[in-house]
Design a protein around this motif. Structure first.
Motif, PDB file in Angstrom:
ATOM      1  N   ARG A 169      66.049  -1.437  63.383  1.00  0.00           N
ATOM      2  CA  ARG A 169      66.817  -0.187  63.346  1.00  0.00           C
ATOM      3  C   ARG A 169      65.913   1.033  63.529  1.00  0.00           C
ATOM      4  NH1 ARG A 169      69.466  -3.298  59.453  1.00  0.00           N
ATOM      5  NH2 ARG A 169      68.207  -2.427  57.752  1.00  0.00           N
ATOM      6  N   ALA A 170      64.696   0.961  62.984  1.00  0.00           N
ATOM      7  CA  ALA A 170      63.758   2.071  63.139  1.00  0.00           C
ATOM      8  C   ALA A 170      63.362   2.229  64.613  1.00  0.00           C
ATOM      9  CB  ALA A 170      62.517   1.839  62.289  1.00  0.00           C
ATOM     10  N   ALA A 171      63.138   1.126  65.289  1.00  0.00           N
ATOM     11  CA  ALA A 171      62.777   1.196  66.710  1.00  0.00           C
ATOM     12  C   ALA A 171      63.923   1.784  67.528  1.00  0.00           C
ATOM     13  CB  ALA A 171      62.420  -0.200  67.221  1.00  0.00           C
ATOM     14  N   GLU A 172      65.152   1.424  67.178  1.00  0.00           N
ATOM     15  CA  GLU A 172      66.307   1.990  67.875  1.00  0.00           C
ATOM     16  C   GLU A 172      66.390   3.492  67.652  1.00  0.00           C
ATOM     17  OE1 GLU A 172      69.512  -0.237  66.250  1.00  0.00           O
ATOM     18  OE2 GLU A 172      69.167  -2.015  67.509  1.00  0.00           O
ATOM     19  N   ARG A 173      66.150   3.922  66.416  1.00  0.00           N
ATOM     20  CA  ARG A 173      66.194   5.356  66.130  1.00  0.00           C
ATOM     21  C   ARG A 173      65.112   6.101  66.906  1.00  0.00           C
ATOM     22  NH1 ARG A 173      64.977   8.167  60.287  1.00  0.00           N
ATOM     23  NH2 ARG A 173      67.006   7.303  59.677  1.00  0.00           N
ATOM     24  N   CYS A 174      63.928   5.518  66.983  1.00  0.00           N
ATOM     25  CA  CYS A 174      62.796   6.190  67.636  1.00  0.00           C
ATOM     26  C   CYS A 174      62.755   5.957  69.139  1.00  0.00           C
ATOM     27  CB  CYS A 174      61.485   5.719  67.003  1.00  0.00           C
ATOM     28  SG  CYS A 174      61.309   6.145  65.258  1.00  0.00           S
ATOM     29  N   HIS A 175      63.701   5.166  69.656  1.00  0.00           N
ATOM     30  CA  HIS A 175      63.797   4.896  71.097  1.00  0.00           C
ATOM     31  C   HIS A 175      62.522   4.250  71.645  1.00  0.00           C
ATOM     32  CE1 HIS A 175      67.475   7.244  70.978  1.00  0.00           C
ATOM     33  NE2 HIS A 175      66.804   8.269  70.473  1.00  0.00           N
ATOM     34  N   VAL A 176      62.010   3.244  70.915  1.00  0.00           N
ATOM     35  CA  VAL A 176      60.860   2.466  71.378  1.00  0.00           C
ATOM     36  C   VAL A 176      61.180   0.991  71.158  1.00  0.00           C
ATOM     37  CG1 VAL A 176      59.176   4.280  70.907  1.00  0.00           C
ATOM     38  CG2 VAL A 176      59.707   2.601  69.124  1.00  0.00           C
TER      39      VAL A 176
END
Length: 291
Positions: free
Chosen positions: A20-27
């Motif tokens: 979910r963090a990667a999705e939020r940060c777009h990476v």
């Protein structure tokens, strides 16, 4: 140590997972995980305990995240200040408000501000006055609209009074007081109350008025929003007291003025440490000089 690494750590802490963090940060997740591993190696401590089912902050992570948030906010503030020096308002505007705010049309004010400053990211939180004041003091919110008793003092913030008014009783159709224009606090004290949570600024406004008159009230239902207070009153579970300007907007309820009437003020507050350029611009739209 890089700001991007801090941003990734904060994102994992807030979302509860690397995906979910990667999705939020777009990476991609692998890039985020690699950067956090590099940071942990540099710090010499693990920031997260990872299992197949959960991700939790370690003690080191609990210590790191608040400081990382401060660093990210400082970097964003620095960019905003530079932009402001060139005549452009950027950055973020985090606004808080009580559910009974009536001194301003907040939706319209936020819409007007977005039109004037389209580069600013706006957010809004609805809460009780005391938590809002705390968040302004700690820097989580830039500006907040709160309701307080006329003599209430605030610390760690600057403020301007926007309006002063009275609380009125709201009762359901068919209630013995429904056809009356006014009543006394002594009569209201015989009723069961739907009220805001004990200890809140909204609750103290009514409690103080009853106490000054030598009265007490039975509060059977505690709520955090005026909308749910109105629902419980409509259901016949009790009576409530809300700002007069709000009472007229609650369909299906009858407004009854009380004597002596509890008083309240609506105030806008901002940090005493110095508002951001976005906060200064927003407050200026309200006719408030923040600097």
């Amino acid at each position: 140590m890089e700001l991007q690494q801090m941003r990734y750590v904060v994102a994992v802490a807030e979302t509860g997972g690397f995906t979910r963090a990667a999705e939020r940060c777009h990476v991609v997740q692998s890039a985020l995980s690699h950067q956090i591993a590099r940071l942990e190696k540099e710090l010499g401590a693990r920031l997260f305990d990872r299992t197949s089912r959960s991700v939790r902050l370690t003690a080191a992570g609990e210590a790191f995240v608040p400081v990382a948030r401060q660093a990210l906010e400082a970097a964003e503030r620095a960019r905003a200040e530079v932009a402001a020096a060139t005549g452009e308002v950027r950055g973020r505007l985090a606004v808080g408000a009580i559910s009974t705010v009536a001194a301003v049309d907040l939706a319209r004010e936020l819409g007007d501000f977005r039109s004037r400053c389209p580069q600013v990211r706006i957010s809004l939180q609805m809460e009780m006055s005391d938590p809002l004041l705390a968040k302004v003091r700690e820097g989580t919110l830039d500006v907040a609209f709160v309701g307080l008793a006329p003599g209430a003092r605030t610390t760690g913030v600057r403020e301007k009074e926007l309006a002063r008014g009275e609380l009125v009783a709201v009762v359901p159709p068919g209630h013995p007081l429904a056809g009356r224009e006014w009543t006394t606090l002594a009569r209201l004290a015989r009723e069961t109350f739907v009220d805001f949570t004990a200890g809140s600024a909204a609750r103290r406004q009514r409690d103080d008025a009853f106490r000054a008159a030598g009265l007490t009230a039975e509060v059977a239902f505690e709520v955090t929003t005026v909308e749910f207070l109105a629902k419980l009153v409509r259901a016949g579970l009790g009576v409530g007291m809300v700002p007069e300007a709000i009472a007229s907007e609650l369909p299906g309820l009858h407004l009854v003025r009380a004597r002596p009437a509890p008083e309240r003020t609506e105030r806008v507050v901002w940090s005493s440490l110095g508002p951001s350029p976005a906060a200064v611009a927003f407050l200026a739209g309200l006719g408030v000089a923040a600097e």
